[in-house]
Every structure is written in C-alpha cells, then in structure tokens.
Design an enzyme around this catalytic site. Structure first.
Site, short mmCIF file in Angstrom:
data_model
loop_
_atom_site.label_atom_id
_atom_site.label_comp_id
_atom_site.label_asym_id
_atom_site.label_seq_id
_atom_site.Cartn_x
_atom_site.Cartn_y
_atom_site.Cartn_z
N HIS A 233 0.88 -1.18 0.00
CA HIS A 233 0.00 0.00 0.00
C HIS A 233 0.91 1.22 0.00
O HIS A 233 1.71 1.40 0.91
CB HIS A 233 -0.92 0.01 1.22
CG HIS A 233 -1.89 1.14 1.16
ND1 HIS A 233 -3.16 1.00 0.66
CD2 HIS A 233 -1.76 2.45 1.47
CE1 HIS A 233 -3.77 2.18 0.68
NE2 HIS A 233 -2.95 3.06 1.18
N CYS A 234 0.78 2.04 -1.03
CA CYS A 234 1.70 3.18 -1.18
C CYS A 234 1.05 4.47 -0.69
O CYS A 234 0.08 4.94 -1.30
CB CYS A 234 2.12 3.31 -2.64
SG CYS A 234 3.28 4.65 -2.90
#
Ligand SMILES: [Zn+2]
Ligand SMILES: [Zn+2]
Length: 360
Positions: free
Chosen positions: A183-184
């Site tokens: 998850h960025c």
C-alpha cells in the site's frame, strides 16, 4: 424459676429458628447469584463461540483499536502525501519554466536547446501520465462471490471470501488486492495487478527526470550557491529581488531533485530486482521463508511465477512484440496487464521460452 427457664429456652429456640431461616435465605440467595452467573457465562459463550478462535484471534482483537488508528491515520496521510508530491513536482516545473527555460533559450546553442525542450517535455509527460494512472487505476479486487474461474488458494479471514493466488488483504484499503505489492501512501492507493506497471514507470521516469535536472543544473546550482554565500558579506552585494529569488529557486530545485533522485532511485532499483525475479514485495518475504524451509529439507525452491529475467520484464511491461518496447514502454500507454489477476497461466509472450517452474 421453672417459668424463667422455659422462657429462656423459648427465646433460644426462636433465636435458632431465625438463624436457620437466615442461613437458608442466604444459601438461597447465593444459589440464585451462582445460577445467574452460570447462565450469563453460558449465554456469552454461545453468542461468541467460534471454532477458529485461538490465541492469534484474541491478540488480533486486543490490538484491533491500534490497527484501526494506524489504518485511519495512514489513509488520511495518503491525501497529504499525494498533495505533497503534486506541490513539490509543480514547484520544480514552475521554476524550470520561469527561471531556466528563458535562460536556456537565450544562452545555449541550438542543438542543446532542442535536446532540453524535447527530452524535458517527454520526461515530464511520462511522469504526469504514470502518476495520474497509478493513483486513479484500481489495483484489482477478487470477486466477493465464489466464481468458477477464481482459482482460490485460501480464504481471507477478514473478507470471508476466496483468495486467489498472489492476492493479499490490505488492512488500509480493508479489502483483498490482486497480486498485491504494497500500500503506497505516496499514491494513496494499493499497488496491485492493474497499476503495478504505472507505479514502477512513475518511479523510473521520476528518477530519470531528477537525475536529468541535477546533472544539467549542476553548474547553475554552484553559481547560485556561490551568489547566496556572498549575501552576508560587507558591503552586501547589489542583487535585485528578482536575482535573489532566482538564486534561491535554483538551489531549492537542485537540492530537491538530487535528494529525490537518490531516495527514489534506490527504491526503483530494489523494485527492478524484484521484477527481474518475478516477485512482489510481499512474495519476497514469503519466498525467502519457503526457500529456507525447503533448503532445510534438502529441496530447491523455484518461484512458480517467474519466467526468467527477460520473460518477467516482458510480462510486467506487456511487451509482446519488439515495437512494444517503444509504444508501450517509452510512450504513454494504457494497455492492461496480462491476465485477469485471478489465475496465473503462462503469458503467450513467454510461453515458448519457459513454462512456470513449480516448487519441487
Ligand atoms: Zn481480504
Ligand atoms: Zn491498500
């Protein structure tokens, strides 16, 4: 004398009777409380009973408020981070357009002017396109209902839904993501099957753009830095407000670009290694454990999703023909990745080279 004794024994009898009655009542009360407690406990157990409940579930439940806080804070930070990327990139672009391009047009030879205008704009278009696509493209989610074409390998404990191979649950998005990488927060999005290429291309072109700006602005940076150093001299130099703003803008843009080039460049190289191996960031940990486990048994682990270094890059970038290296890699392209992300058959572009190798 006798009547007094009789009275005394009557009082004693009455007293004993009261005592027995009190005891019986207390015993009855205790029984009632005990029964109520047993009934309540049974009721609670029957309501909360779960055959899968174990120590892990209890720990998960205990830490649930902390997870909730971290997830929500990260989600909120994601918006701030995206705004930061857009603001910082825009500030450098504005400095280039306002301060540097007029200077380049006036002082540079025509060949260098062409190079800077063409390369700079191509690089900028690639950065903006891939960042926009990375934040707006959904990473891909498995269907909620069981479907025949979903080759589920497990069940997600949080979604209570089938989980295809390479799918992982993202606690920030609160759902399962196909071929999840991570998850960025810089994208405020999960990196998965459908936007992995956009994420990597953004890192690649951003690093290239920052290296290009740092290298071509090296002389200009030192001149501006030397000019700033003279500000504190006596007598003070006679720089106008415009010149001072120019010096500071050049130094700011150069420091920002070179820092991003180093940090993002390192991350981009790490992801290049993972793509060459045919692994995601999550699979890197899983495969390392599996490799050790099989090594201990005297067996060799082989990644079932690897098609060899070149094959992995072809599958990742969607290169099926030679011209795709230009049309799909060096130019903005919205072609989807190979496959649905639900099952992992061999892509046609690598089928003749190598079939996936299974763990032996
Ligand atoms: Zn899930
Ligand atoms: Zn996510």
């Amino acid at each position: 004398m006798r009547s007094r004794r009789r009275m005394y024994s009557a009082v004693m009898r009455f007293f004993l009777k009261c005592l027995r009655l009190g005891q019986r009542r207390r015993f009855w009360l205790t029984r009632q409380v005990e029964q109520l407690w047993l009934y309540g406990r049974l009721c609670l157990r029957s309501l909360l009973y779960n055959s899968f409940a174990d120590g892990d579930t209890a720990l998960d439940a205990l830490f649930e408020p902390i997870y909730w806080l971290v997830d929500h804070v990260t989600r909120w930070f994601g918006v701030v981070f995206v705004a930061l990327v857009i603001t910082l990139t825009s500030s450098v672009v504005v400095i280039v357009y306002v301060c540097l391009i007029p200077l380049i047009l006036q002082t540079y030879p025509i060949a260098w002017v062409f190079w800077h205008i063409i390369y700079g704009h191509w690089n900028l278009v690639m950065i903006v396109f891939h960042y926009y696509m990375a934040i707006t493209t959904q990473p891909g989610y498995p269907p909620q209902q069981s479907k025949s074409d979903v080759a589920a390998v497990s069940i997600c404990r949080k979604c209570i839904a089938p989980k295809p191979a390479r799918t992982h649950h993202c606690s920030i998005c609160n759902r399962c993501v196909l071929k999840m990488d991570h998850h960025c927060p810089w994208l405020n999005n999960c990196v998965g099957h459908f936007n992995h290429r956009y994420f990597f291309s953004f890192m690649l072109f951003m690093t290239m753009g920052c290296i290009y700006s740092s290298v071509s602005g090296w002389d200009m940076f030192w001149e501006a830095y030397a000019a700033i150093e003279t500000y504190s001299q006596t007598p003070p130099p006679t720089f106008s407000f415009r010149q001072r703003a120019f010096h500071k803008s050049v130094v700011y843009a150069w420091v920002l670009c070179s820092s991003v080039a180093l940090a993002l460049g390192a991350l981009m190289l790490w992801h290049s290694v993972l793509i060459t191996r045919g692994e995601t960031s999550i699979e890197r940990h899983i495969n390392r454990k599996e490799r050790k486990r099989l090594q201990w048994k005297g067996k060799v682990f082989r990644n079932p999703y690897s098609y060899g270094p070149l094959g992995n890059w072809k599958v990742f970038l969607g290169v099926e023909r030679h011209r795709h290296w230009v049309t799909r890699v060096l130019l903005p392209s919205t072609h989807p990745p190979y496959g649905s992300g639900l099952s992992w058959d061999t892509a046609p572009c690598v089928a003749e080279q190598k079939t996936p190798l299974l763990a032996i």
